[in-house]
Design an enzyme around this catalytic site. Structure first.
Site, PDB file in Angstrom:
ATOM      1  N   ARG A 262       0.841  -1.194   0.000  1.00 35.77           N
ATOM      2  CA  ARG A 262       0.000   0.000   0.000  1.00 35.77           C
ATOM      3  C   ARG A 262       0.878   1.248   0.000  1.00 35.77           C
ATOM      4  NH1 ARG A 262      -4.726  -1.830   4.364  1.00 35.77           N
ATOM      5  NH2 ARG A 262      -5.263  -3.762   3.265  1.00 35.77           N
ATOM      6  N   ARG A 277       2.359   1.063  10.167  1.00 34.93           N
ATOM      7  CA  ARG A 277       1.781   1.464   8.881  1.00 34.93           C
ATOM      8  C   ARG A 277       2.888   1.405   7.823  1.00 34.93           C
ATOM      9  NH1 ARG A 277      -3.080   3.903   8.333  1.00 34.93           N
ATOM     10  NH2 ARG A 277      -3.106   4.423  10.539  1.00 34.93           N
ATOM     11  N   GLU A 349      -6.330  -1.082  15.509  1.00 37.49           N
ATOM     12  CA  GLU A 349      -6.942  -2.054  14.610  1.00 37.49           C
ATOM     13  C   GLU A 349      -5.950  -3.141  14.206  1.00 37.49           C
ATOM     14  OE1 GLU A 349      -8.213  -2.532   9.978  1.00 37.49           O
ATOM     15  OE2 GLU A 349      -8.014  -0.506  10.778  1.00 37.49           O
ATOM     16  N   SER A 352     -10.188  -6.204  10.186  1.00 37.22           N
ATOM     17  CA  SER A 352     -11.411  -5.548   9.763  1.00 37.22           C
ATOM     18  C   SER A 352     -12.224  -6.564   8.964  1.00 37.22           C
ATOM     19  CB  SER A 352     -11.082  -4.319   8.902  1.00 37.22           C
ATOM     20  OG  SER A 352     -12.241  -3.560   8.643  1.00 37.22           O
ATOM     21  N   ARG A 391       1.000  -6.535  12.642  1.00 32.99           N
ATOM     22  CA  ARG A 391       0.395  -5.923  13.827  1.00 32.99           C
ATOM     23  C   ARG A 391       0.250  -6.933  14.962  1.00 32.99           C
ATOM     24  NH1 ARG A 391      -3.529  -0.845  12.377  1.00 32.99           N
ATOM     25  NH2 ARG A 391      -2.086   0.125  10.901  1.00 32.99           N
TER      26      ARG A 391
END
Length: 427
Positions: A262, A277, A349, A352, A391
């Site tokens: 990403r 991130r 988070e 999801s 994560r």
């Protein structure tokens, strides 16, 4: 992707749904564009019909030796042939404009989704476990990793720039163990089929799951026009594109452990330290393909599967129902799993899980047919993280930190660690 027929029949419902997402009303503009498209199509069809009819009339006029009428009809046919390409091109342009507008519309939230503008409107569903009880100081993962000598951000920056991480030795093995543990649980206990799918995909695949055309800036594109997947959802969901499935074979459940890529275009200045991130990260993805009647129950099931991973790892977490303003573009309802990070003293988070209705099914032209039905329906799709491996590594490091700076390996990961029970400082 929403059906223009549904929009024509339910303009107020569309605008109300867009308002819940904080977007302006668009129903009338879309209906006007569809009216224009219909008018252009009708004009082109009328021209084609008149050309065909006039061509037949030429033959009749010639048979009747009415040369004047025949020449007049020939001139009319010639004029129509000259105008028709422009009319057909206008039809293509208007149709493309409508399709592009429809492709940029977000999905319609379920009625039970809380209405809110941003993450402040999210609602806690439940939580599991407890925060670690210790007396020593909590540290963030990058402090732990650098002190152990197994996490190197400077080397990563030399190789690839910012938002990359080099993991070495015992931490590299711990991350690998996490991924293997997740994929084993989902395939052996939860009934998902493991898939090794392409990491490079075509435009159609990205369009099918909703990344294109709206979110191209969040993606990495290769020089030959392919895209690096931002999540294995793209590859797994597109396994059924342009297929007609038998309803009795649903649901199909797929999982994959892959790198994800990403650009993080919208996250400038956020989480710049550490590996929260990243441009490249590992994730265990869950995808379900099902029918309309089963989708909501499948959503709860998928979320339970993701929760199982965190429970086996002994990590404190909460489940949040995302509000309309914080929910993803293609989702009708989303649960976020947020894991407790002692170093940040907050939840973050880690998974999801979303139910998308037939939104992606339409974009992929993926359908199913019941045993006694001739008509087909678009499949309903779901996707979730089961979970984000990087994560999870962060959470394990911060929650299993010992006073001496070592990190205890969670019991669930011991079979994957070759006898290693504790992450200790590199020699």
């Amino acid at each position: 992707m929403l059906d223009i027929k549904w929009i024509r029949d339910n303009p107020a419902a569309l605008d109300a749904a867009l308002a819940k997402r904080g977007a302006s009303p668009l129903a009338q503009a879309l209906i006007d564009l569809d009216e224009k498209r219909r008018s252009v199509i009708q004009t082109a069809q009328d021209m084609q019909s008149r050309r065909n009819a006039a061509s037949k009339e030429i033959g009749a006029a010639m048979a009747a030796k009415n040369t004047d009428l025949a020449e007049k009809l020939k001139a009319e046919v010639s004029a129509i042939k000259d105008r028709l390409p422009a009319a057909e091109e206008e039809e293509r342009q208007v149709t493309a404009e409508l399709n592009d507008a429809l492709a940029r519309l977000p999905n319609i939230p379920f009625e039970d989704v809380p209405v809110g503008a941003d993450e402040a409107g999210n609602v806690e569903k439940h939580r599991w476990g407890n925060r670690p009880a210790w007396n020593h100081k909590a540290l963030e993962h990058y402090e732990i990793g650098e002190a152990l000598g197994y996490m190197d951000f400077e080397a990563a920056a030399k190789i690839a720039g910012s938002r990359f991480t080099v993991l070495k030795g015992q931490l590299a093995r711990l991350e690998r163990a996490l991924g293997q543990f997740m994929i084993d649980v989902h395939t052996q206990e939860h009934g998902y089929t493991e898939v090794h799918a392409p990491l490079l995909v075509r435009d159609d695949a990205m369009f099918g799951t909703g990344q294109l055309p709206k979110f191209s800036e969040d993606l990495f594109r290769t020089t030959d026009g392919r895209w690096l997947i931002p999540t294995a959802e793209v590859s797994l969901t597109n396994l059924v594109r342009e297929e007609i499935l038998e309803q009795e074979k649903l649901p199909l459940r797929f999982t994959a452990l892959t790198p994800c890529f990403r650009s993080e275009a919208g996250s400038a200045g956020r989480d710049t330290r550490g590996m929260l991130r990243q441009h490249q990260f590992m994730k265990c993805e869950l995808v379900s393909i099902t029918d309309a009647e089963s989708a909501v129950d499948e959503h709860e099931r998928m979320t339970d599967c993701a929760e199982t991973i965190l429970q086996r790892l002994g990590l404190h977490y909460r489940v949040m129902t995302l509000c309309t303003g914080d929910m993803g573009f293609g989702a009708r309802k989303t649960y976020d799993l947020e894991v407790w990070l002692p170093g940040q003293d907050t939840f973050r988070e880690i998974s999801s899980c979303s139910v998308c209705g037939d939104f992606q099914g339409r974009r992929m032209n993926a359908r199913y047919r019941g045993k006694d039905d001739k008509a087909t329906k678009f499949v309903h799709t779901l996707n979730g993280s089961g979970t984000a491996v990087g994560r999870a590594l962060i959470a394990v490091m911060e929650n299993y930190l010992n006073a001496d700076g070592t990190v205890t390996v969670p019991e669930a990961l011991l079979p994957y660690m070759g006898g290693l029970t504790k992450i200790e400082k590199a020699a």
